[in-house]
Design an enzyme around this catalytic site. Structure first.
Site, PDB file in Angstrom:
ATOM      1  N   CYS A 165       0.835  -1.197   0.000  1.00 46.69           N
ATOM      2  CA  CYS A 165       0.000   0.000   0.000  1.00 46.69           C
ATOM      3  C   CYS A 165       0.871   1.249   0.000  1.00 46.69           C
ATOM      4  CB  CYS A 165      -0.943  -0.008   1.198  1.00 46.69           C
ATOM      5  SG  CYS A 165      -0.132  -0.170   2.809  1.00 46.69           S
TER       6      CYS A 165
ATOM      7  N   HIS B 273       1.996   5.032   9.702  1.00 44.41           N
ATOM      8  CA  HIS B 273       1.085   3.984   9.230  1.00 44.41           C
ATOM      9  C   HIS B 273       0.152   3.515  10.336  1.00 44.41           C
ATOM     10  CE1 HIS B 273      -0.341   0.378   7.222  1.00 44.41           C
ATOM     11  NE2 HIS B 273       0.382   0.680   6.146  1.00 44.41           N
TER      12      HIS B 273
END
Length: 487
Positions: free
Chosen positions: A295, A322
């Site tokens: 991602c 994150h």
């Protein structure tokens, strides 16, 4: 607006609602009968609510500096239904701005000129694609979002058919199916499923919006013959992360009925790591195992590519902030990874990321130029990448932001790069964003050859949309995109 009375302002809102309500069945008809997907500056209009359509029109002001109303786009959508259009993705927003700038006029004549390639069914195909069976191997966070997007896109020339999911057996099959249906139906981050889901324990199927999905119970790929379920020439999307090299993922190819395997994690060894929009053309017809990278890699590579093309990148550092993932512990407990054993909801956890090195697999020209680290933080979704870069030539904040804004609305990267210019946005504002990454213009720093870029990304949904784009590409599902990008 300051000269309008409250009554006239409300009446204008009421009139716009009425027009948006009339547009919805037209948009649906274009999708189902012509395979025309209508968007508004990259935001899909299909299957959207009246309020969502009005909000998306308001969004145009932020990126184009001009107002766009449904009063401007309604004549175009109506005229599109009167033309025999071939399959395409048509950005009604961009057409609306151009139509408004020319002073309106004959909408049919305007569209015949702007959409000449597809008027009267010209090029009325979606490439060389045939309906493609898709199997989700694993049904965790990414697997369920992929299921949602595949079901949403079923029809309209998409050609991708979600035929089955593969999970491990959990004892009582009926109870297991109900639990998996419930997880698909309700999501703490992304909200409720948009539609209906039913369970057939005897047939071992889930039916989502009319799509019958077989649930296959197996502990390894070797146990499955997909042709037993009427599945053939399928793409298996492995979202378990258990196997990441050719030997491990090759187990899927050994199954009858499987043509290709797509990994939703960074691939190892010779597995091609693909960031759609950047290096998807590197996929060859004989490539049977492909990785959709991570991602974070998907979030940063498009922006890095755009910056390197325009300014050149000497070197830089990528810091990822994150959201925590299922790999971490809810409470302190043993974990093989450094620091990841500490409670995810209670701590910021400094860890490593391979995203900076992985960039080179999609952008070889940046090989060895980037370093990276990551901080896991106590939020369940939406992350940020901070790109601290030294450029080959000088720029300033205004020029850099203007370039990235143009890349987001009128370039080959418009599905990958989004752009926001607000001093009030926070992470939850990007839940469900379908772009690979979103440039936060208010946070941009640029001074001579030094630049710092802040890129948000929905590490679940935005990434899943990139995976779907790869699926479409390897299945030869290709739509013309009109009007053509100018950059």
């Amino acid at each position: 607006m300051s000269q309008q009375t409250p009554d006239t302002v409300f009446q204008e809102w009421h009139d716009n609602q009425a027009l948006a309500e009339q547009m919805i069945p037209m948009i649906g008809s274009l999708y189902r009968h012509n395979n025309v997907v209508t968007t508004l500056y990259g935001r899909s209009l299909f299957n959207r609510s009246v309020i969502r359509i009005l909000k998306d029109h308001r969004f145009v002001r932020k990126i184009e500096g001009t107002e766009l109303s449904v009063q401007d786009t309604f004549p175009l959508v109506k005229a599109m239904t009167e033309l025999n259009l071939g399959p395409a993705h048509v950005d009604v927003g961009k057409l609306g701005v151009a139509y408004k700038k020319q002073g309106g006029g004959d909408a049919l004549a305007f569209l015949r000129r702007e959409l000449a390639e597809i008027v009267d069914g010209h090029c009325a195909d979606t490439g060389n694609g045939e309906p493609k069976d898709v199997v989700l191997y694993g049904f965790g966070r990414i697997g369920r979002i992929l299921a949602r997007v595949l079901v949403e896109k079923a029809g309209g020339g998409n050609l991708l058919r979600l035929r089955a999911i593969v999970v491990r057996g959990r004892g009582d099959i009926a109870k297991d199916l109900e639990k998996r249906a419930s997880l698909l139906r309700r999501d703490s981050v992304h909200g409720p499923f948009d539609g209906t889901i039913s369970v057939d324990p005897e047939a071992r199927t889930l039916t989502a919006n009319g799509n019958v999905i077989k649930v296959i119970y197996a502990d390894s790929p070797s146990e499955i013959d997909y042709t037993d379920y009427g599945i053939d020439n399928a793409v298996v999307v492995d979202n378990t992360g258990i196997w990441r090299d050719e030997d491990g993922l090759g187990q899927h190819l050994a199954c009858k009925g499987v043509a290709k395997a797509l990994l939703t994690a960074p691939g190892k060894g010779d597995v091609k790591n693909i960031v759609y929009g950047i290096n998807h053309q590197d996929i060859n017809a004989d490539d049977r195992i492909i990785s959709a990278a991570s991602c974070t890699t998907n979030a940063i590579v498009p922006a890095l590519k755009a910056l390197n093309d325009e300014y050149g990148i000497v070197h830089g550092h990528v810091e990822t902030v994150h959201s925590y993932t299922n790999d971490q512990n809810l409470i302190d407990n043993y974990h093989k990874g450094d620091r990841r054993g500490r409670s995810a909801p209670l701590n910021m956890v400094l860890t490593e990321t391979g995203a900076a090195k992985a960039v080179a697999k999609a952008l070889p020209e940046l090989g060895g130029k980037l370093t990276g680290n990551a901080i896991r933080v106590p939020t369940p979704n939406v992350s940020m990448a901070i790109l601290n870069l030294t450029l080959e030539r000088e720029t300033d904040v205004e020029s850099l932001n203007d370039y990235l804004r143009r890349m987001s609305i009128d370039s080959q990267y418009q599905k990958q790069i989004d752009y926001v210019d607000s001093p009030e946005v926070v992470s939850t504002d990007f839940v469900g964003n379908r772009h690979a990454g979103i440039v936060d213009a208010q946070a941009t720093i640029a001074n001579g050859k030094h630049a710092v870029l802040y890129v948000w990304y929905d590490n679940e949904f935005g990434y899943s949309c990139q995976v779907i784009r790869i699926l479409q590409h390897i299945s030869n599902v290709a739509f013309r995109k009109l009007p053509h990008a100018q950059g």
